[in-house]
Design a protein around this motif. Structure first.
Motif, PDB file in Angstrom:
ATOM      1  N   THR A 129       0.848  -1.200   0.000  1.00  0.00           N
ATOM      2  CA  THR A 129       0.000   0.000   0.000  1.00  0.00           C
ATOM      3  C   THR A 129       0.880   1.246   0.000  1.00  0.00           C
ATOM      4  OG1 THR A 129      -0.111   0.409   2.386  1.00  0.00           O
ATOM      5  CG2 THR A 129      -1.626  -1.251   1.483  1.00  0.00           C
ATOM      6  N   ASP A 130       0.242   2.382  -0.243  1.00  0.00           N
ATOM      7  CA  ASP A 130       0.925   3.655  -0.016  1.00  0.00           C
ATOM      8  C   ASP A 130       0.664   4.101   1.415  1.00  0.00           C
ATOM      9  OD1 ASP A 130      -1.657   4.703   0.052  1.00  0.00           O
ATOM     10  OD2 ASP A 130      -1.490   5.738  -1.866  1.00  0.00           O
ATOM     11  N   ASP A 131       1.069   5.326   1.747  1.00  0.00           N
ATOM     12  CA  ASP A 131       0.913   5.767   3.142  1.00  0.00           C
ATOM     13  C   ASP A 131      -0.530   6.126   3.490  1.00  0.00           C
ATOM     14  OD1 ASP A 131       0.693   8.143   1.745  1.00  0.00           O
ATOM     15  OD2 ASP A 131       2.336   9.167   2.779  1.00  0.00           O
TER      16      ASP A 131
END
Length: 309
Positions: A262-264
């Motif tokens: 995932t991204d942040d």
């Protein structure tokens, strides 16, 4: 029969999943939490939590109950269900299939966590539940006043070993390296405990028993080449974790080891699918980090639904 529809489905009811459900339901979204077991995840296997803000110390199952009560106060539903697959339709709707039902959702938050890695040695499967354990809190009391082994050198191994030392006669920690990987505060407690003993540079090659229960472990010292058989009544294994992502393997959101990327903002590469907690590819897997992930994902699920109306 028509599929039951929700704005958000959260798969997994550990700390990350419950926090995501709290945030999404508080935003007036219809939310379903699905879990194959009791809410709380690995908190239920933790004797004492000392590093969750707001509590100097709290039993893992008690913290799980507090979180569950909080997560359902705004209407989030909770149901047992083993998820077998997820498909994404052309309009972006996600279909979540369990062994018994299929549900529809606009946004999906995956919080399935991880499970203990097996040693993969002879006797491990045979004596599962008969002296082989991955949870000291669950099974430690069965071995009161006996000698047990712990395999591993990280936080879980040393925390659970210290817990066992309150119950058993002795804890022999077998670690394949010459020093522990656990946090220093945990190491200091363990080294100061006269019931805990450490065997370095050593791997367990077999778990032996009498056909009914564990009676010992066979070990190999990687430096000296020495092979031994050590009598113990139980073996508690903590040699790493594996992500629980089998139902999502066809979505293309995992790396080569199975962790979800995932991204942040907890977004996967599929719009409307998020992941939180121990199932994510990340460095620190703690209750606090799972809760942080869950808050972000719950809010991002709301944003996604608003943007796609």
């Amino acid at each position: 029969m028509a599929n039951k529809k929700y704005d958000v489905i959260v798969i997994g009811a550990g700390p990350g999943g419950m926090t995501a459900a709290l945030y999404a339901s508080r935003a007036n979204l219809s939310v379903l939490m699905l879990d194959r077991g009791v809410y709380g995840g690995q908190m239920n296997n933790t004797a004492e939590v000392e590093n969750y803000p707001g509590f100097k110390s709290i039993l893992g199952p008690d913290l799980a109950k507090e979180m569950y009560d909080s997560s359902t106060q705004f209407g989030a539903e909770y149901a047992y269900g083993t998820v077998t697959g997820v498909t994404v339709q052309a309009d972006g709707t996600k279909l979540v299939t369990t062994e018994d039902d299929t549900f529809e959702t606009k946004a999906l938050i995956i919080a399935t966590g991880s499970e203990h890695r097996k040693l993969g040695v002879p006797g491990e499967e045979e004596y599962g539940g008969r002296g082989v354990s991955y949870c000291a809190v669950c099974d430690g009391a069965f071995f009161r006043n006996k000698d047990v082994a712990v395999v591993g050198g990280g936080d879980s191994a040393i925390e659970e070993g210290t817990y066992l030392a309150q119950i058993v006669d002795s804890v022999n920690v077998f670690h394949r390296r010459d020093q522990l990987r656990a946090q220093k505060i945990l190491q200091d407690r363990a080294f100061a405990n006269e019931k805990m003993h450490f065997t370095w540079d050593t791997v367990v090659t077999e778990i032996v028993g009498d056909g009914q229960k564990v009676t010992g472990v066979k070990t190999h010292n990687k430096k000296t080449g020495e092979d031994r058989e050590v009598p113990v009544a139980a073996v508690f294994i903590y040699v790493g974790i594996l992500p629980i992502t089998e139902p999502f393997k066809d979505l293309g959101i995992t790396d080569e080891e199975g962790w979800i990327v995932t991204d942040d903002q907890m977004k996967t590469k599929i719009p409307g699918i998020f992941a939180v907690g121990d199932v994510r590819k990340k460095n620190l897997r703690q209750i606090t980090t799972a809760v942080g992930d869950g808050g972000i994902a719950g809010q991002q699920a709301f944003n996604y639904i608003e943007e796609t109306k």
